[in-house]
Design a protein around this motif. Structure first.
Motif, PDB file in Angstrom:
ATOM      1  N   TRP A 125      -9.916  16.134  -0.767  1.00  0.00           N
ATOM      2  CA  TRP A 125      -9.033  15.946  -1.911  1.00  0.00           C
ATOM      3  C   TRP A 125      -9.689  16.512  -3.170  1.00  0.00           C
ATOM      4  O   TRP A 125     -10.786  16.103  -3.537  1.00  0.00           O
ATOM      5  CB  TRP A 125      -8.760  14.461  -2.130  1.00  0.00           C
ATOM      6  CG  TRP A 125      -7.929  13.828  -1.071  1.00  0.00           C
ATOM      7  CD1 TRP A 125      -8.320  13.513   0.202  1.00  0.00           C
ATOM      8  CD2 TRP A 125      -6.580  13.419  -1.180  1.00  0.00           C
ATOM      9  NE1 TRP A 125      -7.292  12.933   0.887  1.00  0.00           N
ATOM     10  CE2 TRP A 125      -6.209  12.848   0.054  1.00  0.00           C
ATOM     11  CE3 TRP A 125      -5.646  13.458  -2.204  1.00  0.00           C
ATOM     12  CZ2 TRP A 125      -4.941  12.337   0.291  1.00  0.00           C
ATOM     13  CZ3 TRP A 125      -4.379  12.948  -1.976  1.00  0.00           C
ATOM     14  CH2 TRP A 125      -4.039  12.400  -0.741  1.00  0.00           C
TER      15      TRP A 125
ATOM     16  N   LEU B 232      -8.930   3.534  -2.809  1.00  0.00           N
ATOM     17  CA  LEU B 232      -7.704   2.802  -3.122  1.00  0.00           C
ATOM     18  C   LEU B 232      -7.911   1.307  -2.901  1.00  0.00           C
ATOM     19  O   LEU B 232      -7.560   0.493  -3.754  1.00  0.00           O
ATOM     20  CB  LEU B 232      -6.533   3.312  -2.281  1.00  0.00           C
ATOM     21  CG  LEU B 232      -5.210   2.573  -2.476  1.00  0.00           C
ATOM     22  CD1 LEU B 232      -4.733   2.621  -3.928  1.00  0.00           C
ATOM     23  CD2 LEU B 232      -4.140   3.135  -1.546  1.00  0.00           C
TER      24      LEU B 232
ATOM     25  N   LYS C 281       0.865  13.972  -2.386  1.00  0.00           N
ATOM     26  CA  LYS C 281      -0.544  14.172  -2.000  1.00  0.00           C
ATOM     27  C   LYS C 281      -1.170  15.326  -2.765  1.00  0.00           C
ATOM     28  O   LYS C 281      -1.880  16.171  -2.214  1.00  0.00           O
ATOM     29  CB  LYS C 281      -0.696  14.368  -0.495  1.00  0.00           C
ATOM     30  CG  LYS C 281      -0.393  13.124   0.309  1.00  0.00           C
ATOM     31  CD  LYS C 281      -0.781  13.325   1.747  1.00  0.00           C
ATOM     32  CE  LYS C 281      -0.686  12.000   2.483  1.00  0.00           C
ATOM     33  NZ  LYS C 281      -1.173  12.121   3.862  1.00  0.00           N
TER      34      LYS C 281
ATOM     35  N   GLU D 265      -8.947   6.388   1.038  1.00  0.00           N
ATOM     36  CA  GLU D 265      -8.420   5.071   1.432  1.00  0.00           C
ATOM     37  C   GLU D 265      -9.347   3.955   0.944  1.00  0.00           C
ATOM     38  O   GLU D 265      -8.891   2.920   0.468  1.00  0.00           O
ATOM     39  CB  GLU D 265      -8.242   4.993   2.945  1.00  0.00           C
ATOM     40  CG  GLU D 265      -7.186   5.930   3.504  1.00  0.00           C
ATOM     41  CD  GLU D 265      -5.760   5.562   3.129  1.00  0.00           C
ATOM     42  OE1 GLU D 265      -5.468   4.362   2.922  1.00  0.00           O
ATOM     43  OE2 GLU D 265      -4.919   6.475   3.051  1.00  0.00           O
TER      44      GLU D 265
ATOM     45  N   GLY E 131      -6.853  11.315  -5.306  1.00  0.00           N
ATOM     46  CA  GLY E 131      -6.185  10.449  -4.334  1.00  0.00           C
ATOM     47  C   GLY E 131      -4.993   9.741  -4.928  1.00  0.00           C
ATOM     48  O   GLY E 131      -4.089  10.370  -5.474  1.00  0.00           O
ATOM     49  N   TYR E 132      -5.017   8.420  -4.856  1.00  0.00           N
ATOM     50  CA  TYR E 132      -3.878   7.600  -5.277  1.00  0.00           C
ATOM     51  C   TYR E 132      -4.191   6.838  -6.554  1.00  0.00           C
ATOM     52  O   TYR E 132      -4.352   5.628  -6.573  1.00  0.00           O
ATOM     53  CB  TYR E 132      -3.483   6.645  -4.151  1.00  0.00           C
ATOM     54  CG  TYR E 132      -3.115   7.381  -2.888  1.00  0.00           C
ATOM     55  CD1 TYR E 132      -1.916   8.078  -2.796  1.00  0.00           C
ATOM     56  CD2 TYR E 132      -3.978   7.410  -1.802  1.00  0.00           C
ATOM     57  CE1 TYR E 132      -1.579   8.788  -1.654  1.00  0.00           C
ATOM     58  CE2 TYR E 132      -3.650   8.106  -0.647  1.00  0.00           C
ATOM     59  CZ  TYR E 132      -2.454   8.795  -0.583  1.00  0.00           C
ATOM     60  OH  TYR E 132      -2.125   9.490   0.551  1.00  0.00           O
TER      61      TYR E 132
ATOM     62  N   GLU F 157       1.900   6.584  -6.889  1.00  0.00           N
ATOM     63  CA  GLU F 157       0.731   7.262  -7.449  1.00  0.00           C
ATOM     64  C   GLU F 157       0.614   8.729  -7.062  1.00  0.00           C
ATOM     65  O   GLU F 157       0.135   9.530  -7.860  1.00  0.00           O
ATOM     66  CB  GLU F 157      -0.548   6.531  -7.039  1.00  0.00           C
ATOM     67  CG  GLU F 157      -0.728   5.191  -7.703  1.00  0.00           C
ATOM     68  CD  GLU F 157      -0.879   5.295  -9.220  1.00  0.00           C
ATOM     69  OE1 GLU F 157      -1.463   6.278  -9.717  1.00  0.00           O
ATOM     70  OE2 GLU F 157      -0.407   4.372  -9.905  1.00  0.00           O
ATOM     71  N   ASN F 158       1.009   9.083  -5.829  1.00  0.00           N
ATOM     72  CA  ASN F 158       0.806  10.470  -5.416  1.00  0.00           C
ATOM     73  C   ASN F 158       1.559  10.750  -4.117  1.00  0.00           C
ATOM     74  O   ASN F 158       0.953  11.094  -3.097  1.00  0.00           O
ATOM     75  CB  ASN F 158      -0.687  10.761  -5.246  1.00  0.00           C
ATOM     76  CG  ASN F 158      -1.004  12.235  -5.133  1.00  0.00           C
ATOM     77  OD1 ASN F 158      -0.117  13.079  -5.115  1.00  0.00           O
ATOM     78  ND2 ASN F 158      -2.281  12.556  -5.034  1.00  0.00           N
TER      79      ASN F 158
ATOM     80  N   ILE G 283       0.846  -1.201   0.000  1.00  0.00           N
ATOM     81  CA  ILE G 283       0.000   0.000   0.000  1.00  0.00           C
ATOM     82  C   ILE G 283       0.880   1.250   0.000  1.00  0.00           C
ATOM     83  O   ILE G 283       0.640   2.191  -0.763  1.00  0.00           O
ATOM     84  CB  ILE G 283      -0.948   0.009   1.221  1.00  0.00           C
ATOM     85  CG1 ILE G 283      -1.904  -1.182   1.191  1.00  0.00           C
ATOM     86  CG2 ILE G 283      -1.704   1.334   1.322  1.00  0.00           C
ATOM     87  CD1 ILE G 283      -2.953  -1.139   0.129  1.00  0.00           C
TER      88      ILE G 283
ATOM     89  N   LYS H 163       1.014   4.165  -2.878  1.00  0.00           N
ATOM     90  CA  LYS H 163       0.734   5.563  -2.547  1.00  0.00           C
ATOM     91  C   LYS H 163       1.900   6.448  -2.976  1.00  0.00           C
ATOM     92  O   LYS H 163       1.695   7.541  -3.507  1.00  0.00           O
ATOM     93  CB  LYS H 163       0.486   5.724  -1.044  1.00  0.00           C
ATOM     94  CG  LYS H 163      -0.864   5.223  -0.596  1.00  0.00           C
ATOM     95  CD  LYS H 163      -1.012   5.421   0.900  1.00  0.00           C
ATOM     96  CE  LYS H 163      -2.389   5.055   1.382  1.00  0.00           C
ATOM     97  NZ  LYS H 163      -2.530   5.284   2.841  1.00  0.00           N
ATOM     98  N   ASN H 164       3.115   5.970  -2.770  1.00  0.00           N
ATOM     99  CA  ASN H 164       4.299   6.727  -3.153  1.00  0.00           C
ATOM    100  C   ASN H 164       4.378   6.885  -4.671  1.00  0.00           C
ATOM    101  O   ASN H 164       4.648   7.971  -5.175  1.00  0.00           O
ATOM    102  CB  ASN H 164       5.554   6.046  -2.611  1.00  0.00           C
ATOM    103  CG  ASN H 164       6.779   6.895  -2.811  1.00  0.00           C
ATOM    104  OD1 ASN H 164       6.795   8.066  -2.477  1.00  0.00           O
ATOM    105  ND2 ASN H 164       7.810   6.302  -3.380  1.00  0.00           N
TER     106      ASN H 164
ATOM    107  N   THR I 177     -10.050  11.893   3.374  1.00  0.00           N
ATOM    108  CA  THR I 177      -8.962  10.913   3.368  1.00  0.00           C
ATOM    109  C   THR I 177      -9.494   9.499   3.601  1.00  0.00           C
ATOM    110  O   THR I 177      -9.036   8.554   2.954  1.00  0.00           O
ATOM    111  CB  THR I 177      -7.895  11.292   4.406  1.00  0.00           C
ATOM    112  OG1 THR I 177      -7.327  12.553   4.015  1.00  0.00           O
ATOM    113  CG2 THR I 177      -6.788  10.259   4.488  1.00  0.00           C
TER     114      THR I 177
END
Length: 181
Positions: free
Chosen positions: A52, A92, A42, A89, A66-67, A38-39, A31, A35-36, A85
């Motif tokens: 968001w 995602l 943030k 989540e 988001g991601y 994809e975005n 995960i 996240k890193n 957020t």
């Protein structure tokens, strides 16, 4: 700007049933990596509102929130009407469940057609978590796991080193299966 309700986005757009790959079954390392990728910065998150906003996707004309969650064409959010957020989540996780089902289908069809269908590793469900996550990540990011036939063969052969090399850099796209997301 076209908007749709957050509730509709989260609940109605995914009518499929959550199966074996639920939230707790994706490793925190996986995960975090997604996240890193994809975005990491943030993009779109506004601390003041806790929401968001969407932003243009690098792949096509659709917006992303988001991601890496693709919105339908024409749908956009700003910092006042975007998802929270917690909702990001959930999006995602839902995207990962969807892509895990797609990865399972593509992997099993390709391996069973081209290799020993009776080998336990021909079943996505029999793969170790890291192998599944590698396949899911490629489906998530490319939109077309068929592009990654050599990598799928290395996963089937249980050759993690070659699978990772193929996945992380020594890859030439197959024009027969264009990348999409």
């Amino acid at each position: 700007i076209t908007t749709i309700s957050i509730k509709h986005l989260i609940y109605s757009s995914y009518s499929y049933e959550l199966s074996k790959m639920q939230a707790g079954e994706f490793s925190s390392e996986f995960i975090g990596m997604l996240k890193n990728v994809e975005n990491a910065q943030k993009k779109g998150f506004t601390a003041k509102t806790g929401r968001w906003a969407s932003h243009e996707s690098p792949e096509d004309g659709a917006h992303t929130v988001g991601y890496g969650h693709k919105l339908p064409l024409g749908v956009k959010y700003d910092e006042n009407n975007g998802p929270t957020t917690d909702q990001i989540e959930k999006l995602l996780n839902d995207d990962l469940v969807k892509h895990s089902k797609q990865a399972k289908k593509v992997y099993e069809e390709y391996i069973r057609k081209n290799y020993d269908a009776n080998n336990p590793r021909a079943s996505f469900d029999m793969l170790d978590k890291k192998s599944k996550e590698l396949l899911i990540e490629k489906q998530f990011n490319s939109g077309n796991l068929k592009q990654w036939r050599k990598m799928m063969k290395y996963v089937y052969d249980n050759d993690r080193d070659k699978a990772l090399i193929e996945a992380r850099g020594k890859y030439t796209p197959d024009p027969k299966y264009p990348l999409k997301k």
